[in-house]
Design an enzyme around this catalytic site. Structure first.
Site, short mmCIF file in Angstrom:
data_model
loop_
_atom_site.label_atom_id
_atom_site.label_comp_id
_atom_site.label_asym_id
_atom_site.label_seq_id
_atom_site.Cartn_x
_atom_site.Cartn_y
_atom_site.Cartn_z
N TRP A 167 0.85 -1.20 0.00
CA TRP A 167 0.00 0.00 0.00
C TRP A 167 0.88 1.24 0.00
CZ3 TRP A 167 -4.66 -0.97 -1.39
CH2 TRP A 167 -5.63 0.03 -1.36
N ASP A 223 -0.23 11.23 -0.49
CA ASP A 223 -1.32 12.20 -0.40
C ASP A 223 -2.64 11.49 -0.07
OD1 ASP A 223 -1.82 10.90 -2.81
OD2 ASP A 223 -2.29 12.73 -3.90
N GLU A 226 -3.60 8.60 -2.03
CA GLU A 226 -2.73 7.43 -1.83
C GLU A 226 -1.87 7.11 -3.05
OE1 GLU A 226 -5.16 4.85 1.33
OE2 GLU A 226 -5.98 4.62 -0.68
N GLU A 227 -1.49 8.14 -3.80
CA GLU A 227 -0.78 7.92 -5.05
C GLU A 227 0.58 8.62 -5.11
OE1 GLU A 227 -4.79 7.55 -7.86
OE2 GLU A 227 -3.70 9.44 -7.75
N GLU A 451 -18.82 6.27 -4.99
CA GLU A 451 -17.60 7.09 -4.99
C GLU A 451 -17.60 8.04 -6.17
OE1 GLU A 451 -13.15 5.84 -4.12
OE2 GLU A 451 -13.72 5.26 -6.16
#
Length: 600
Positions: A167, A223, A226-227, A451
């Site tokens: 992750w 960030d 998550e990238e 989403e």
């Protein structure tokens, strides 16, 4: 040519005036008589649509949040008490986990509702959240232990065990958002004579997070998407807020020995935050890395999550009505006008669907419900402050934002007693409602919020029943109703002159071109600098036809710089350039420049 040749700013002002003097029934009879002229029907109808949507969607969104909280939520089977699942979706994508960030944002909303008296039934949920997060803090995970970096772990299983798969870690916004939620609750408890519980039970949990922030804020982080592993504007801003609130709480409960360290690092973060400002085209760069344009919902979310109604339009803390936050919002919103099919045909001064960032490809790179609600919430917050202060101020930096709604506007401060103030705030309220109306248009009949919704036709997609989507709707609806959270101390914070942003390096320029078009055609602007999209035709700036046949836009450009530019017509993907040579001018060192051109 466009069918809407009346001045919409004027129509909005007339509409607002008529609604104050006519009962609704008479107003609707009047509207039917003048509907062929297009006089204020659209704005009035949209407001009614949004009124209806917020009324029906609010209880659905609240139920959607609670359904995703263990142990008894209808869609959270297996989740421990107080654990928030991101979504019940288990395939493409699998979101049946709990994120510290999402959980804290959701519970900050619930705590605000509880402490304000909006919902006094939430106490047990809040106590479960505190117990769950206290347990999660102590779970050893791939980021470390509680004392060796584990607080930066973003994601856990819903039974409070570590997620050990690959992750993007660490993510350092979680401790800041969690401590902010708990500090808000602690402050309320102290005011209600429960300081002992705060000192004995809450403070040890909060202090772990604050100490982590104090010691790690200047380390890189993934960030909130998550990238990107770099420094993040959102993360730094919420860390700054947490340390300010933490210092105040520490003082209130006699733990003042920690305040010096918290305040010192809060000052350092606040200084660092100023460096994210990109004066041309006038945006906050979302991350220091990542190789993207910097246009990102990260920055709009920052503005609403550091909102302090007592801070006015302060730019240092990026308050929603500050000139830099308004400039940033316009640049962010405009970056989505041409990339989604569902935005086709929408005027340059109207709301559009927005997503995370224009380069996004995740799950197809679609609009997000929470992004639409975030834009609306920022502007509703701005309207609240302007109303409280009885005026609004247009600066050179915010000029392009305000010029969308009044092409004759000039920098200055406008009292609430002036027609200009009424014209602007009415138009901005209608514009803001448009983002909620956009979300409403693509909300299914059962009110469920996924989403994303697809860029092609608005069909809900990706994870269904996203808890953050529901929470974002509720906070936007509260802002529309004029509700605000307690102050966190953002007002009047000093910074060193060395930290100040360089606003003087740019100037606003108004581009007007007289161009006759046919139905379906639009005029765009492109040119030789980044703020004019570096001669791009796919990202060129859509101009407003509100004063047709004059097409207009305002752009923030580098001062004292030679600029070349051209206008183009785009029709069903076909691009027609105006004839050579390029238009050319040099920007001044200060002031507003207006260019009046004829299509060649």
């Amino acid at each position: 040519m466009p069918s809407y040749i009346l001045d919409w700013n004027y129509k909005d002002s007339v509409c607002s005036f008529l609604q104050t003097i006519f009962p609704q029934v008479i107003m609707w009879r009047f509207l039917r008589l003048v509907s062929t002229l297009g006089l204020c029907v659209s704005a009035f109808s949209q407001s009614s649509t949004v009124d209806s949507y917020t009324s029906t969607e609010s209880p659905i969104a609240k139920a959607g949040v609670l359904a995703n909280i263990g142990p008894s939520g209808a869609k959270s089977s297996g989740a421990y008490p107080g654990v928030v699942i991101a979504s019940p979706s288990t395939t493409n994508p699998d979101y049946l986990y709990t994120w510290v960030r999402d959980s804290s944002l959701v519970y900050k909303m619930l705590i605000d509702q509880y402490t304000s008296g909006q919902d006094t039934t939430l106490r047990a949920h809040i106590d479960n959240f505190i117990a769950a997060e206290a347990n999660i803090q102590q779970v050893t995970n791939p980021s470390g232990t509680v004392s060796t970096g584990g607080l930066g772990e973003p994601k856990f299983n819903i039974n409070e065990t570590a997620f050990t798969g690959a992750w993007g870690r660490p993510q350092r916004d979680g401790p800041a958002l969690r401590s902010t939620a708990m500090i808000t609750y602690a402050t309320w408890l102290i005011a209600n004579n429960n300081e002992t519980y705060v000192t004995d039970s809450l403070w040890p949990i909060i202090k772990l997070d604050l100490d982590y922030i104090m010691n790690n804020w200047n380390e890189t982080t993934f960030d909130l998407w998550e990238e990107v592993d770099s420094s993040s504007f959102f993360t730094s801003a919420v860390q700054h807020r947490a340390l300010r609130q933490g210092s105040a709480l520490a003082t209130a409960i006699g733990q003042s020995s920690v305040t010096s360290g918290y305040n010192t690092q809060a000052n350092n973060i606040l200084c660092f935050l100023q460096s994210f400002w990109n004066p041309s085209p006038g945006l906050m760069t979302a991350n220091t890395g990542g190789g993207r344009s910097g246009r990102d919902a990260n920055t709009v979310l920052t503005s609403i999550h550091v909102f302090d109604v007592e801070a006015g339009c302060d730019g240092v803390t990026f308050q929603p009505c500050s000139d830099i936050a308004l400039s940033n919002l316009k640049v962010y919103v405009d970056s989505f006008r041409e990339i989604y099919d569902i935005n086709t045909g929408i005027r340059a001064d109207q709301a559009v669907a927005t997503g995370r960032y224009p380069e996004d490809v995740y799950q197809g790179g679609n609009p997000w419900y929470l992004a639409s609600f975030a834009v609306a919430e920022q502007l509703y917050d701005a309207l609240i402050v302007w109303s409280n202060e009885g005026s609004l101020t247009v600066t050179d930096v915010s000029f392009p934002f305000f010029q969308q709604f009044d092409t004759s506007i000039t920098p200055g401060t406008y009292s609430s007693s002036t027609l200009t103030y009424s014209t602007l705030t009415t138009a901005i309220k209608n514009f803001t409602d448009g983002f909620v109306a956009m979300a409403a248009k693509y909300t299914p009949s059962d009110g469920g919020l996924a989403e994303q919704y697809t860029r092609s036709d608005g069909t809900p997609t990706s994870a269904l029943d996203l808890t953050w989507s529901y929470a974002s709707a509720l906070t936007a609806f509260n802002a529309r109703a004029g509700k605000t959270s307690a102050s966190w101390g953002a007002a009047g914070l000093p910074i060193s002159p060395a930290c100040s942003t360089s606003k003087a390096l740019t100037v606003p320029v108004v581009f007007n071109v007289n161009a006759t078009t046919v139905l379906g055609q639009n005029i765009y602007l492109t040119g030789s600098v980044g703020a004019l999209t570096d001669w791009s035709t796919t990202n060129a700036i859509l101009m407003s036809s509100a004063d047709y046949p004059i097409w207009s836009t305002a752009v923030t450009l580098p001062a004292n710089t030679q600029i070349q530019y051209k206008y183009i017509i785009v029709d069903s993907g076909n691009v027609t350039w105006e004839s050579d040579p390029n238009n050319e001018f040099t920007t001044p060192m200060s002031g507003i420049t207006t260019l009046n051109d004829e299509w060649r």
